[in-house]
Design a protein around this motif. Structure first.
Motif, mmCIF file in Angstrom:
data_model
loop_
_atom_site.group_PDB
_atom_site.id
_atom_site.type_symbol
_atom_site.label_atom_id
_atom_site.label_comp_id
_atom_site.label_asym_id
_atom_site.label_seq_id
_atom_site.Cartn_x
_atom_site.Cartn_y
_atom_site.Cartn_z
ATOM 1 N N ILE A 70 70.352 -54.921 -112.941
ATOM 2 C CA ILE A 70 70.681 -54.939 -111.515
ATOM 3 C C ILE A 70 69.787 -53.930 -110.806
ATOM 4 C CG2 ILE A 70 72.479 -54.510 -109.812
ATOM 5 C CD1 ILE A 70 74.482 -55.547 -111.847
ATOM 6 N N PRO A 71 69.051 -54.381 -109.782
ATOM 7 C CA PRO A 71 68.136 -53.474 -109.083
ATOM 8 C C PRO A 71 68.880 -52.477 -108.194
ATOM 9 C CG PRO A 71 68.078 -55.657 -108.103
ATOM 10 C CD PRO A 71 68.980 -55.738 -109.283
ATOM 11 N N GLY B 188 67.550 -53.579 -95.811
ATOM 12 C CA GLY B 188 66.374 -54.297 -95.339
ATOM 13 C C GLY B 188 65.793 -55.275 -96.346
ATOM 14 N N ASP B 189 66.174 -55.151 -97.626
ATOM 15 C CA ASP B 189 65.694 -56.112 -98.622
ATOM 16 C C ASP B 189 66.306 -57.484 -98.355
ATOM 17 O OD1 ASP B 189 64.087 -54.283 -99.910
ATOM 18 O OD2 ASP B 189 65.558 -53.799 -101.454
ATOM 19 N N LYS B 190 65.686 -58.513 -98.880
ATOM 20 C CA LYS B 190 66.090 -59.901 -98.607
ATOM 21 C C LYS B 190 66.838 -60.504 -99.786
ATOM 22 C CE LYS B 190 63.879 -59.863 -94.709
ATOM 23 N NZ LYS B 190 64.596 -59.630 -93.501
ATOM 24 N N ILE B 191 67.827 -61.335 -99.450
ATOM 25 C CA ILE B 191 68.595 -62.087 -100.444
ATOM 26 C C ILE B 191 68.633 -63.534 -99.999
ATOM 27 C CG2 ILE B 191 70.928 -62.494 -101.308
ATOM 28 C CD1 ILE B 191 71.220 -59.553 -101.628
ATOM 29 N N ILE C 286 54.017 -57.194 -101.312
ATOM 30 C CA ILE C 286 54.171 -57.689 -102.681
ATOM 31 C C ILE C 286 55.660 -57.625 -102.988
ATOM 32 C CG2 ILE C 286 53.645 -57.291 -105.111
ATOM 33 C CD1 ILE C 286 51.072 -55.882 -104.169
ATOM 34 N N GLU C 287 56.227 -58.781 -103.374
ATOM 35 C CA GLU C 287 57.668 -58.850 -103.619
ATOM 36 C C GLU C 287 57.963 -59.105 -105.093
ATOM 37 O OE1 GLU C 287 59.319 -60.579 -99.406
ATOM 38 O OE2 GLU C 287 59.061 -61.975 -101.059
ATOM 39 N N GLU C 288 59.018 -58.457 -105.569
ATOM 40 C CA GLU C 288 59.520 -58.713 -106.914
ATOM 41 C C GLU C 288 60.824 -59.490 -106.753
ATOM 42 O OE1 GLU C 288 61.369 -56.055 -110.435
ATOM 43 O OE2 GLU C 288 59.449 -55.381 -109.624
ATOM 44 N N THR C 289 60.931 -60.637 -107.418
ATOM 45 C CA THR C 289 62.082 -61.516 -107.281
ATOM 46 C C THR C 289 62.970 -61.418 -108.515
ATOM 47 O OG1 THR C 289 60.767 -63.040 -105.958
ATOM 48 C CG2 THR C 289 62.790 -63.900 -106.888
ATOM 49 N N VAL D 210 69.242 -64.824 -105.117
ATOM 50 C CA VAL D 210 67.878 -64.415 -105.428
ATOM 51 C C VAL D 210 67.596 -63.169 -104.590
ATOM 52 C CG1 VAL D 210 65.449 -65.040 -105.392
ATOM 53 C CG2 VAL D 210 67.164 -66.774 -105.917
ATOM 54 N N TYR D 211 67.302 -62.064 -105.259
ATOM 55 C CA TYR D 211 67.038 -60.793 -104.594
ATOM 56 C C TYR D 211 65.538 -60.554 -104.553
ATOM 57 C CZ TYR D 211 66.967 -55.729 -103.880
ATOM 58 O OH TYR D 211 66.704 -54.466 -103.419
#
Length: 113
Positions: free
Chosen positions: A75-76, A81-84, A31-34, A17-18
């Motif tokens: 694929i983003p 620094g982004d979370k997985i 604000i996060e986009e999953t 999950v990105y």
């Protein structure tokens, strides 16, 4: 000349999950986009270093291989620094590298910690 082949789809048996931060709300919260990305290969590892008599093992590090051929979602653009999330553990993207096979772009490789 040897030719390499991409492993079969069943070799990429994991799902991640990105979470990408796309902005802030009125209260200053991110604000996060999953995005769920599958199939991928998640490879756990540990960074080990030795200097003289001292040896240290850092927190687990991992690499994630994402093949374009098998992933059906968009694929983003991965950023440091982004979370997985993988198996209820959160990782931070340290490095994103394109994967090439015989001169063709075939996917991404992420290093996370």
């Amino acid at each position: 000349m040897s030719h390499y082949r991409l492993p079969p789809k069943n070799a990429f048996c994991h799902e991640i999950v990105y979470r990408e931060v796309t902005g802030e709300d009125d209260w200053g919260k991110p604000i996060e986009e999953t995005t769920v990305i599958k199939p991928v290969w998640f490879n756990r590892a540990t960074l080990f270093s030795r200097s003289g008599n001292n040896a240290t093992a850092e927190a687990p590090r991992a690499s994630i291989t994402i093949p374009f051929k098998f992933v059906l979602t968009e694929i983003p653009a991965f950023k440091t620094g982004d979370k997985i999330t993988f198996e209820d553990e959160e990782y931070t993207v340290l490095l994103s590298k394109p994967l090439y096979l015989e001169g063709k772009l075939i996917g991404h490789r992420l290093e996370v910690k």
